[in-house]
Scaffold this motif. Structure first.
Motif, PDB file in Angstrom:
ATOM      1  N   LEU A   1      55.528  33.653  62.129  1.00 60.32           N
ATOM      2  CA  LEU A   1      54.896  32.390  61.733  1.00 60.32           C
ATOM      3  C   LEU A   1      55.153  32.112  60.256  1.00 60.32           C
ATOM      4  N   ASN A   2      55.797  30.986  59.968  1.00 65.25           N
ATOM      5  CA  ASN A   2      55.981  30.499  58.606  1.00 65.25           C
ATOM      6  C   ASN A   2      55.104  29.281  58.373  1.00 65.25           C
ATOM      7  N   GLY A   3      54.881  28.965  57.112  1.00 66.51           N
ATOM      8  CA  GLY A   3      54.048  27.812  56.767  1.00 66.51           C
ATOM      9  C   GLY A   3      54.857  26.698  56.137  1.00 66.51           C
ATOM     10  N   LEU A   4      54.461  25.449  56.415  1.00 69.38           N
ATOM     11  CA  LEU A   4      55.155  24.292  55.869  1.00 69.38           C
ATOM     12  C   LEU A   4      54.120  23.262  55.425  1.00 69.38           C
ATOM     13  N   VAL A   5      54.045  23.026  54.115  1.00 65.96           N
ATOM     14  CA  VAL A   5      53.147  22.018  53.548  1.00 65.96           C
ATOM     15  C   VAL A   5      53.908  20.715  53.407  1.00 65.96           C
ATOM     16  N   LEU A   6      53.467  19.684  54.101  1.00 65.29           N
ATOM     17  CA  LEU A   6      54.147  18.394  54.079  1.00 65.29           C
ATOM     18  C   LEU A   6      53.757  17.620  52.828  1.00 65.29           C
ATOM     19  N   ALA A   7      54.675  17.551  51.871  1.00 64.88           N
ATOM     20  CA  ALA A   7      54.393  16.884  50.600  1.00 64.88           C
ATOM     21  C   ALA A   7      55.495  15.890  50.237  1.00 64.88           C
ATOM     22  N   GLY A   8      56.254  15.441  51.245  1.00 68.39           N
ATOM     23  CA  GLY A   8      57.391  14.578  50.966  1.00 68.39           C
ATOM     24  C   GLY A   8      57.133  13.097  51.191  1.00 68.39           C
ATOM     25  N   GLY A   9      55.890  12.738  51.504  1.00 67.99           N
ATOM     26  CA  GLY A   9      55.578  11.327  51.722  1.00 67.99           C
ATOM     27  C   GLY A   9      55.616  10.526  50.425  1.00 67.99           C
ATOM     28  N   GLN A  10      55.764   9.221  50.561  1.00 69.69           N
ATOM     29  CA  GLN A  10      55.833   8.366  49.369  1.00 69.69           C
ATOM     30  C   GLN A  10      54.469   7.842  48.936  1.00 69.69           C
ATOM     31  N   SER A  11      53.425   8.129  49.712  1.00 71.59           N
ATOM     32  CA  SER A  11      52.049   7.763  49.338  1.00 71.59           C
ATOM     33  C   SER A  11      51.925   6.281  48.971  1.00 71.59           C
TER      34      SER A  11
ATOM     35  N   CYS B   1      59.627  18.614  50.954  1.00 71.42           N
ATOM     36  CA  CYS B   1      59.708  17.457  50.062  1.00 71.42           C
ATOM     37  C   CYS B   1      61.038  16.740  50.215  1.00 71.42           C
ATOM     38  N   ARG B   2      61.121  15.566  49.655  1.00 68.79           N
ATOM     39  CA  ARG B   2      62.388  14.840  49.596  1.00 68.79           C
ATOM     40  C   ARG B   2      63.280  15.472  48.520  1.00 68.79           C
ATOM     41  N   ALA B   3      64.573  15.262  48.655  1.00 69.80           N
ATOM     42  CA  ALA B   3      65.513  15.853  47.692  1.00 69.80           C
ATOM     43  C   ALA B   3      65.190  15.429  46.267  1.00 69.80           C
ATOM     44  N   ALA B   4      64.755  14.178  46.093  1.00 68.20           N
ATOM     45  CA  ALA B   4      64.455  13.660  44.752  1.00 68.20           C
ATOM     46  C   ALA B   4      63.231  14.316  44.136  1.00 68.20           C
ATOM     47  N   GLN B   5      62.391  14.952  44.955  1.00 68.31           N
ATOM     48  CA  GLN B   5      61.167  15.587  44.454  1.00 68.31           C
ATOM     49  C   GLN B   5      61.377  17.031  44.027  1.00 68.31           C
ATOM     50  N   ARG B   6      62.478  17.613  44.388  1.00 71.13           N
ATOM     51  CA  ARG B   6      62.647  19.058  44.222  1.00 71.13           C
ATOM     52  C   ARG B   6      62.369  19.510  42.790  1.00 71.13           C
ATOM     53  N   GLY B   7      62.842  18.773  41.808  1.00 67.43           N
ATOM     54  CA  GLY B   7      62.646  19.162  40.423  1.00 67.43           C
ATOM     55  C   GLY B   7      61.200  19.108  39.969  1.00 67.43           C
ATOM     56  N   GLU B   8      60.332  18.433  40.749  1.00 70.52           N
ATOM     57  CA  GLU B   8      58.921  18.308  40.385  1.00 70.52           C
ATOM     58  C   GLU B   8      58.091  19.485  40.882  1.00 70.52           C
ATOM     59  N   ILE B   9      58.630  20.282  41.792  1.00 70.39           N
ATOM     60  CA  ILE B   9      57.865  21.361  42.420  1.00 70.39           C
ATOM     61  C   ILE B   9      57.918  22.620  41.561  1.00 70.39           C
ATOM     62  N   ASP B  10      56.761  23.228  41.358  1.00 69.05           N
ATOM     63  CA  ASP B  10      56.656  24.477  40.606  1.00 69.05           C
ATOM     64  C   ASP B  10      57.585  25.517  41.233  1.00 69.05           C
ATOM     65  N   SER B  11      58.369  26.199  40.400  1.00 70.91           N
ATOM     66  CA  SER B  11      59.365  27.154  40.881  1.00 70.91           C
ATOM     67  C   SER B  11      58.734  28.360  41.591  1.00 70.91           C
ATOM     68  N   GLN B  12      57.424  28.556  41.448  1.00 74.21           N
ATOM     69  CA  GLN B  12      56.745  29.659  42.132  1.00 74.21           C
ATOM     70  C   GLN B  12      56.635  29.400  43.640  1.00 74.21           C
ATOM     71  N   TYR B  13      56.820  28.156  44.028  1.00 73.54           N
ATOM     72  CA  TYR B  13      56.641  27.778  45.434  1.00 73.54           C
ATOM     73  C   TYR B  13      58.001  27.416  46.041  1.00 73.54           C
TER      74      TYR B  13
ATOM     75  N   VAL C   1      60.815  25.762  48.216  1.00 70.65           N
ATOM     76  CA  VAL C   1      60.938  24.370  48.649  1.00 70.65           C
ATOM     77  C   VAL C   1      61.858  24.290  49.855  1.00 70.65           C
ATOM     78  N   LEU C   2      61.535  23.388  50.763  1.00 69.45           N
ATOM     79  CA  LEU C   2      62.401  23.102  51.895  1.00 69.45           C
ATOM     80  C   LEU C   2      62.621  21.590  51.929  1.00 69.45           C
ATOM     81  N   GLU C   3      63.824  21.188  51.541  1.00 68.48           N
ATOM     82  CA  GLU C   3      64.119  19.754  51.461  1.00 68.48           C
ATOM     83  C   GLU C   3      64.293  19.138  52.849  1.00 68.48           C
ATOM     84  N   ASP C   4      63.911  17.868  52.959  1.00 69.76           N
ATOM     85  CA  ASP C   4      64.158  17.123  54.190  1.00 69.76           C
ATOM     86  C   ASP C   4      65.657  16.926  54.379  1.00 69.76           C
ATOM     87  N   THR C   5      66.166  17.344  55.522  1.00 70.38           N
ATOM     88  CA  THR C   5      67.561  17.076  55.868  1.00 70.38           C
ATOM     89  C   THR C   5      67.659  16.066  57.003  1.00 70.38           C
TER      90      THR C   5
END
Length: 388
Positions: A194-204, A240-252, A254-258
């Motif tokens: 079991l892996n975890g996936l936090v959905l944070a790629g929405g445009q809100s 997250c979306r590819a454009a968001q990758r640089g905003e994510i803390d490097s400790q976490y 990332v799995l980009e939307d493909t």
């Protein structure tokens, strides 16, 4: 660029399967009637908890009439019987089509006298010694030996072909309880990680700012959710979306939307594209009232034989797809829905076999989409803090 450098196809992670599916065993070395009976009894014992399948080859094709409308040129004949559904195909079923048909099975038993499988269970029967010796090259991954009543030891050619034969369990063919226990243990061991996936790629768009950055619990919500998943998952990723990758803390991680432009549906597919053999605990980042008890209950009642394990939403009266465990067998199902023009994960849950739970605290499923929702949740959290 040289020809060696050129790559024509994308490199994709492939699910670990055999000829038919993930967990398959060819039973060989005994008469076909014995193999059929053994498969019948194993399936009967395990089918209450697992989805079981069987593959064989008919001996009497030359005397069997072609069924239904196939005789008149139809390529497919489908009949909805009272207790089952029957498909008859005119053309040979291709290898990839077989895997599609068996994708939902937890256990696949194969008559190994006719067809190979990823792992083997070998019956040692003196009367079938010559037949088994012809198939010795098929013994690539023997996991169990079954001694027939007329045999007390393995044949010499078996010992020569399998150097580690002494490490493989042996029991009597007549000991059905031990054989059934063998398959049951194997299926438990094969339960997907079991892996975890936090959905944070929405445009809100309705909120007007990134919901994943809202600080409800002392840190941005996407990190709070990721930290909550860690005790229950092997690895946790922020989607997250590819454009968001640089905003994510490097400790976490990332799995980009493909699978772009598909919202949460695309995020789930992207996770399976990355690792198709894992189950994914998917959770939206906009659930400020989510708690460990709700997650613990979901994981505790997970049924890996179902497509997914999800909570019933009292708000929509439907399964909630964005706090759910999606099993590996859901990957081809999601793709098939997409091929038919559907990209709603809730619709997948509604129309497939899932394990549906009632949340211990339905309020934990509350999501926040608008500024008004945000203000309401602030009050609820303030009240909870004051009460504690």
């Amino acid at each position: 660029m040289t020809l060696k450098e050129h790559k024509k196809h994308a490199k994709l992670a492939k699910p670990v399967t055999g000829n038919f599916g993930r967990n398959e065993w060819a039973i060989l070395g005994g008469p076909c009637t014995v193999i059929k009976l053994l498969a019948h009894e194993v399936i009967g014992a395990l089918s209450p908890a697992y989805k079981c399948a069987y593959a064989d080859t008919s001996h009497n094709d030359d005397i069997t009439l072609v069924p239904g409308r196939l005789t008149n040129g139809a390529m497919l004949d489908y009949t909805d019987q009272i207790n089952y559904q029957q498909y008859n195909f005119q053309n040979p079923v291709m290898h990839y089509q077989l895997k599609q048909q068996f994708a939902n099975a937890d256990l696949i038993l194969v008559n190994g006298n006719h067809q190979p499988a990823k792992a083997q269970v070998v019956i040692i029967d003196i009367n079938k010694r010559a037949s088994l010796q012809k198939r010795v090259e098929q013994l690539t991954n023997v996991e169990l030996f079954l001694l027939a009543d007329n045999s007390d030891e393995l044949f010499d050619f078996i010992q020569e072909a399998i150097p580690h034969w002494q490490q493989i369990p042996i029991c009597r063919l007549s000991d059905r309880d031990m054989t059934i226990a063998f398959f049951e243990t194997k299926l438990k061991q094969a339960r997907p990680v079991l892996n975890g996936l936090v959905l944070a790629g929405g445009q809100s768009l309705r909120m007007g700012f990134d919901k994943g950055n809202v600080n409800w619990h002392g840190k941005p919500q996407r990190y709070h959710m990721a930290d909550m998943l860690k005790p229950f998952c092997k690895d946790v990723f922020i989607s997250c979306r590819a454009a968001q990758r640089g905003e994510i803390d490097s400790q976490y991680p990332v799995l980009e939307d493909t699978f772009t432009g598909l919202g949460p549906f695309g995020a789930i597919l992207s996770a399976f594209r990355e690792n198709p053999d894992s189950a994914w605990l998917v959770i939206a980042c906009d659930l400020p009232l989510m708690d460990e008890a709700t997650l613990r209950n979901l994981v505790a009642w997970r049924n890996s034989s179902s497509i997914a394990t999800a909570y019933h939403s009292p708000v929509t009266d439907f399964p909630e797809p964005l706090i759910a465990i999606w099993e590996p067998k859901s990957y081809p199902v999601l793709l098939s829905f997409l091929a038919q023009g559907n990209s709603c994960p809730r619709k997948v849950l509604i129309n497939t076999d899932i394990n549906l739970l009632n949340a211990p605290d339905p309020e934990a499923l509350t999501n926040v989409n608008t500024p008004d929702d945000l203000e309401k949740i602030k009050k609820v959290l303030h009240q909870k803090t004051a009460a504690n």
